[in-house]
Design a protein around this motif. Sequence first.
Motif, PDB file in Angstrom:
ATOM      1  N   THR A   1       1.208  -1.341   0.698  1.00  0.00           N
ATOM      2  CA  THR A   1      -0.434   0.062   0.105  1.00  0.00           C
ATOM      3  C   THR A   1       0.280   1.066  -0.340  1.00  0.00           C
ATOM      4  N   GLY A   2       2.099   1.609   0.717  1.00  0.00           N
ATOM      5  CA  GLY A   2       3.013   2.692   1.329  1.00  0.00           C
ATOM      6  C   GLY A   2       3.531   2.997  -0.512  1.00  0.00           C
TER       7      GLY A   2
ATOM      8  N   LYS B   1       9.135  18.571   3.569  1.00  0.00           N
ATOM      9  CA  LYS B   1       7.791  17.037   3.064  1.00  0.00           C
ATOM     10  C   LYS B   1       8.213  15.970   3.929  1.00  0.00           C
ATOM     11  N   ALA B   2       8.424  15.563   4.741  1.00  0.00           N
ATOM     12  CA  ALA B   2       7.990  14.302   5.541  1.00  0.00           C
ATOM     13  C   ALA B   2       7.403  14.644   6.719  1.00  0.00           C
ATOM     14  N   VAL B   3       7.261  15.751   7.319  1.00  0.00           N
ATOM     15  CA  VAL B   3       6.113  16.619   7.602  1.00  0.00           C
ATOM     16  C   VAL B   3       4.738  16.300   6.796  1.00  0.00           C
TER      17      VAL B   3
ATOM     18  N   GLY C   1      -0.569  10.947   4.451  1.00  0.00           N
ATOM     19  CA  GLY C   1      -0.808   9.934   4.532  1.00  0.00           C
ATOM     20  C   GLY C   1      -1.582   9.146   5.866  1.00  0.00           C
ATOM     21  N   ARG C   2      -1.466   9.788   7.232  1.00  0.00           N
ATOM     22  CA  ARG C   2      -2.457   9.701   7.815  1.00  0.00           C
ATOM     23  C   ARG C   2      -4.185  10.185   7.749  1.00  0.00           C
TER      24      ARG C   2
ATOM     25  N   GLN D   1       2.736   3.290   6.620  1.00  0.00           N
ATOM     26  CA  GLN D   1       2.976   5.191   6.805  1.00  0.00           C
ATOM     27  C   GLN D   1       4.463   5.396   6.911  1.00  0.00           C
ATOM     28  N   TRP D   2       4.889   4.723   7.378  1.00  0.00           N
ATOM     29  CA  TRP D   2       6.784   5.283   6.868  1.00  0.00           C
ATOM     30  C   TRP D   2       7.531   5.570   6.002  1.00  0.00           C
TER      31      TRP D   2
END
Length: 619
Positions: free
Chosen positions: A142-143, A319-321, A327-328, A337-338
């Motif tokens: 899924t990720g 970008k990660a935040v 994603g959440r 998610q990660w």
Amino acid sequence: MQEFLLQATIYLGAAVIAVPIAARLGLGSVLGYLMAGIVIGPVIGLVGDETESLRHFAEFGVVMMLFIVGLELDPRALWEMRHKLLGLGGLQIGLTTLAITGISMGLGYNFPISLSIGLTFALSSTAIVLQTLSEKGLMASTGGRSSFAVLLTQDIAVIPMLALVPLLAMSQAAVHHDDHHSTAMSLVEGLPGWGVTLVTLGAIAGVILAGHYLTQPLFRYAHMARLRELYTALSLVIVIGIAFLMSLVGLSPALGTFLAGVVLANSEFRHELEADVEPFKGLLLGLFFITVGAGISFELLFAAPLMLIGATLGVMTVKAVILYIIGRGFGLKGRDQWLFTLSLAQAGEFGFVLLSFMVTQNVLPGPLADQLLLIVALSMLLTPLLFIVFDRLTHHLLSDSEVTPDDEITETGKVIVAGIGRFGQIVNRMINASGFSTVVLDHNLAAVNMMKRFGFKTFFGDPTRPDVLIAAGLKDADILVIAIDGPEAAVKLTQFARKARPDIHIIARAKDRMHVYELYQAGANDIVRENFDSSLRAGRYALENLGLTEYEAHQQSESFRVMDREAVKELAQYWKPGVAIDDNPEFIHRASDITRELDVALLRQLEEMRGKSDSKDPE
């Protein structure tokens, strides 16, 4: 000529040396290519100014990669991704652009420059992310699919971004000046807006129609020559021709070839195209990564190391935040998610294209563009390390009992079939036809969808993941059939299942004898070699045509099967993991003895059968 041969030797030699070392250390091939570029470029200076021009050539590897991705993507699956394309991808680009534009304006840059910076860093590296996801087998998760949806949206978004850049120019005179001296071929230059639209739509329609109607006649025509290299040439003509057509109408060549790949995904020549293009894609992508590493300016980096490294980490953090929040919001959890967050946190190769275009259009000053180019390269260099962080993070922080399956598994059964390829399909059909229920797992979305269309209850999910296996009812199942392709994954799955359920009966498919030994030691009860039964049948046919009766050939085949199976079980005790057969004298000695014993037993059996047959014949 000598200069070309020297440079080719340097680039290819660096790749051949660095990539196996990186792979052995578990760092992945991408980091190996990047480090090779750094060594031959800024470190020891074996390559120089030709790196920039070589990078433009190597970027064609991205084009070929998206063509292959398109070939592997069913159009129905692409339609099912439309919400992720617009939702995940659109939000990522929009929010990242807004955030970085705002930060840049806070640092004192004007709006056109700030927006240009925001657009550049909104993009991620399609080449690095897809290559790494494929190497790690994460594309079907899924990720992985969510990351791919965002990357595809970004590739599409490059087109309006390039159209927007001239509007941000500091001086309209500069824009006209550049256009006046442009020598690039174009089918849309000088056309009114409606004309550009018609030509563009016509080019896209031409690609779709040609892929649907012309591919089959072309390949049949090439088949008449019966030359293997002609297939390769035709495959390259298709990819290069589509890329050239897209560039003529101002579209992304990568997007055009991706579209062509999707059109050809259901073609009978899909595997031929993929096999022909794959080697060129891999080589050009590797060359592209090397040029990225070689293009890093250590002189510029050492002039302001804290500022540039800090800016790189800052961009990746922002970008990660944003990716984590998106994603959440779209329901990603756990390792997916990660994976989504860490895989897309870098800038991308299209950033080089945008920044170069912005300089020619006088949107960005040269010195600032050089710094931004270095930030893009540094973020790409750090990306393989983020995947290593992902591996460590998911290994240590996520428990085996955390259930985050890709499909909601709504049923359980006494038999779990892991893998629904040709082998798994036959096993599953035989069990179902005998009145027993199964739970089928596979991480190939196309195969799952196909099985569902035929009425089989199949769930999308990676069967090697403990959480997916537990959700499928491992605790209550009586039998686990392991029919997945990868030998290492099969051994890993066997080890986990045996540890979690010591009493479950495990039936596993093996690739070869070495794989059989590994599966026996991992805890499998019954092991079926892929080609063993078909090889026995072929051997039986050969014996019949050598003069043996049908009964004699059958008995020889059956005896060989029984004795070989017992031999494999015995030799599994002598086999040592990680030790080559040549370095295991006990194994070699016992294997030689067993071979002689089998030969003597089969010959004696045949003589006995013929003796009985002769005694019954009348004088």
